[in-house]
Design an enzyme around this catalytic site. Structure first.
Site, PDB file in Angstrom:
ATOM      1  N   GLU A   1     -43.516  -9.054 -51.795  1.00 32.26           N
ATOM      2  CA  GLU A   1     -42.481  -8.311 -51.062  1.00 32.26           C
ATOM      3  C   GLU A   1     -41.267  -8.067 -51.954  1.00 32.26           C
ATOM      4  O   GLU A   1     -40.600  -7.035 -51.838  1.00 32.26           O
ATOM      5  CB  GLU A   1     -42.121  -9.064 -49.769  1.00 32.26           C
TER       6      GLU A   1
ATOM      7  N   GLY B   1     -46.774 -18.000 -44.918  1.00 31.05           N
ATOM      8  CA  GLY B   1     -45.661 -17.285 -44.303  1.00 31.05           C
ATOM      9  C   GLY B   1     -45.570 -17.597 -42.819  1.00 31.05           C
ATOM     10  O   GLY B   1     -45.017 -18.613 -42.400  1.00 31.05           O
ATOM     11  N   GLY B   2     -46.143 -16.731 -42.004  1.00 29.33           N
ATOM     12  CA  GLY B   2     -46.004 -16.810 -40.550  1.00 29.33           C
ATOM     13  C   GLY B   2     -46.285 -18.190 -39.969  1.00 29.33           C
ATOM     14  O   GLY B   2     -45.543 -18.674 -39.106  1.00 29.33           O
TER      15      GLY B   2
ATOM     16  N   GLU C   1     -51.769 -14.517 -54.119  1.00 32.87           N
ATOM     17  CA  GLU C   1     -51.589 -13.912 -52.797  1.00 32.87           C
ATOM     18  C   GLU C   1     -52.042 -12.454 -52.837  1.00 32.87           C
ATOM     19  O   GLU C   1     -51.269 -11.571 -53.265  1.00 32.87           O
ATOM     20  CB  GLU C   1     -50.116 -13.965 -52.391  1.00 32.87           C
TER      21      GLU C   1
ATOM     22  N   HIS D   1     -42.725 -12.828 -55.416  1.00 32.08           N
ATOM     23  CA  HIS D   1     -43.491 -12.554 -54.193  1.00 32.08           C
ATOM     24  C   HIS D   1     -43.747 -11.043 -54.116  1.00 32.08           C
ATOM     25  O   HIS D   1     -42.897 -10.245 -54.519  1.00 32.08           O
ATOM     26  CB  HIS D   1     -42.705 -13.038 -52.968  1.00 32.08           C
TER      27      HIS D   1
ATOM     28  N   ASN E   1     -43.021 -20.237 -46.513  1.00 31.87           N
ATOM     29  CA  ASN E   1     -42.098 -19.150 -46.828  1.00 31.87           C
ATOM     30  C   ASN E   1     -41.628 -18.532 -45.517  1.00 31.87           C
ATOM     31  O   ASN E   1     -42.390 -17.829 -44.858  1.00 31.87           O
ATOM     32  CB  ASN E   1     -42.835 -18.102 -47.683  1.00 31.87           C
ATOM     33  N   TRP E   2     -40.388 -18.824 -45.157  1.00 30.12           N
ATOM     34  CA  TRP E   2     -39.872 -18.323 -43.877  1.00 30.12           C
ATOM     35  C   TRP E   2     -39.454 -16.853 -43.961  1.00 30.12           C
ATOM     36  O   TRP E   2     -39.079 -16.264 -42.959  1.00 30.12           O
ATOM     37  CB  TRP E   2     -38.694 -19.190 -43.411  1.00 30.12           C
ATOM     38  N   LYS E   3     -39.439 -16.308 -45.167  1.00 28.02           N
ATOM     39  CA  LYS E   3     -39.004 -14.911 -45.367  1.00 28.02           C
ATOM     40  C   LYS E   3     -37.638 -14.698 -44.704  1.00 28.02           C
ATOM     41  O   LYS E   3     -36.797 -15.586 -44.738  1.00 28.02           O
ATOM     42  CB  LYS E   3     -40.060 -13.944 -44.841  1.00 28.02           C
TER      43      LYS E   3
ATOM     44  N   GLY F   1     -49.670 -11.510 -44.144  1.00 30.03           N
ATOM     45  CA  GLY F   1     -49.174 -11.105 -42.835  1.00 30.03           C
ATOM     46  C   GLY F   1     -50.085 -10.169 -42.067  1.00 30.03           C
ATOM     47  O   GLY F   1     -49.670  -9.577 -41.068  1.00 30.03           O
TER      48      GLY F   1
ATOM     49  N   SER G   1     -52.285 -15.118 -44.892  1.00 27.52           N
ATOM     50  CA  SER G   1     -52.858 -15.377 -43.570  1.00 27.52           C
ATOM     51  C   SER G   1     -53.564 -16.728 -43.466  1.00 27.52           C
ATOM     52  O   SER G   1     -54.587 -16.846 -42.780  1.00 27.52           O
ATOM     53  CB  SER G   1     -53.800 -14.222 -43.173  1.00 27.52           C
TER      54      SER G   1
HETATM   55  C1  PEP Z   1     -46.382 -15.220 -47.654  1.00 28.95           C
HETATM   56  O1  PEP Z   1     -45.331 -14.953 -47.109  1.00 28.95           O
HETATM   57  O2  PEP Z   1     -46.388 -15.516 -48.840  1.00 28.95           O
HETATM   58  C2  PEP Z   1     -47.606 -15.211 -46.863  1.00 28.95           C
HETATM   59  C3  PEP Z   1     -48.718 -15.579 -47.421  1.00 28.95           C
HETATM   60  O3  PEP Z   1     -47.498 -14.797 -45.554  1.00 28.95           O
HETATM   61  P1  PEP Z   1     -48.597 -15.011 -44.386  1.00 28.95           P
HETATM   62  O4  PEP Z   1     -49.035 -16.455 -44.450  1.00 28.95           O
HETATM   63  O5  PEP Z   1     -47.855 -14.697 -43.123  1.00 28.95           O
HETATM   64  O6  PEP Z   1     -49.722 -14.082 -44.653  1.00 28.95           O
END
Ligand code: PEP
Length: 248
Positions: free
Chosen positions: A95, A229-230, A163, A93, A9-11, A169, A208
């Site tokens: 967010e 994500g990251g 999640e 998600h 997930n590049w957000k 994050g 994470s």
């Molecule tokens: C996400 O964006 O769904 C996520 C899990 O982010 P991260 O891996 O950065 O915690």
């Protein structure tokens, strides 16, 4: 057995220059034994799908509207994502739930729209820190699953991502026992509702995930992959996670 999936997930990150990372990932896994999808911002869906054509890495959106078309300025329907070359879409998600007030009912409507359009819906659930500290994690996740998923599902078209909001994050990760407890409970709740089909629903963990912790997380029962994500932004990082999933 559920199929395995590594989803990135590049957000709200990534420009056309970032497509080089997607191509590097595809080059690293020409014939992967797991499914791989990258979900860039909407501006990059079409160009990423084109860049990844003929590779084993799929392209996905990060949200879709519940309607097929119409007067919804700024929104993207599932049909438009399909037209751009997407095969997956992340829905619900945390967010989106927090920033845009998305409810379980809306996530369910979006899930129905996505599946009707032919997309694989990656439906996200997860508790806040306050909910975990209050001992409400399993109840919250069960309620989100109940409200966010249709009553009839095609198991090949739905993926669940657990999640914990506090782990996204932040660099904080639940213990392996905590991840296992939630995934086992999700499988049980889904089995109660969908019967045998629930066994083939991939249950991803997200929050994470890094190359350094991926193997341990993938060894947990009922974890069929990750939503990342990251660490999905750079091919070098995401490759370590995909490799760990292949070896799990
Ligand atoms: C996400 O964006 O769904 C996520 C899990 O982010 P991260 O891996 O950065 O915690």
């Amino acid at each position: 057995m559920a199929r395995k999936l590594a989803a990135g997930n590049w957000k709200m990150n990534g420009t056309r220059a970032s497509l080089a990372e997607a191509k590097a990932l595809a080059d690293a896994f020409p014939t992967p034994s797991v499914d791989i999808v990258l979900c860039p911002p909407t501006t990059l869906v079409a160009s990423m799908a084109t860049a990844l054509q003929g590779t084993a890495v799929a392209t996905g959106g990060q949200d879709c509207h519940q309607n097929v078309s119409g007067a919804h300025t700024g929104d993207t329907s599932a049909e438009l994502l399909v037209d751009a070359g997407a095969s997956h879409v992340i829905l619900g998600h945390s967010e989106r739930r927090a920033d845009h007030g998305e409810t379980d009912a809306l996530v369910r409507a979006k899930t129905e729209a996505a599946v009707a359009a032919g997309l694989i819906a990656v439906v996200c659930v997860g508790e806040t820190l306050a909910e975990r500290e209050a001992g409400e994690t399993l109840a919250v996740v069960r309620a989100q699953l109940q409200g966010s998923l249709p009553d009839a599902i095609d198991a090949a078209k739905i993926v669940i991502a657990y999640e914990p909001v506090w782990a996204i994050g932040t660099g904080k990760v639940p213990t392996l026992e905590q991840i296992g407890e939630v995934h086992t409970d999700m499988r049980a709740a889904l089995s109660d509702r969908y019967g045998q089909d629930a066994q083939s629903l991939p249950l991803l963990y997200g929050g994470s995930v890094k190359p350094s912790n991926a193997a341990d997380i993938f060894a947990v029962a009922d974890v069929d992959g990750a939503l990342v994500g990251g660490a999905s932004l750079k091919a070098a990082d995401f490759s370590g996670i995909v490799a760990a999933l292949q070896e799990a």
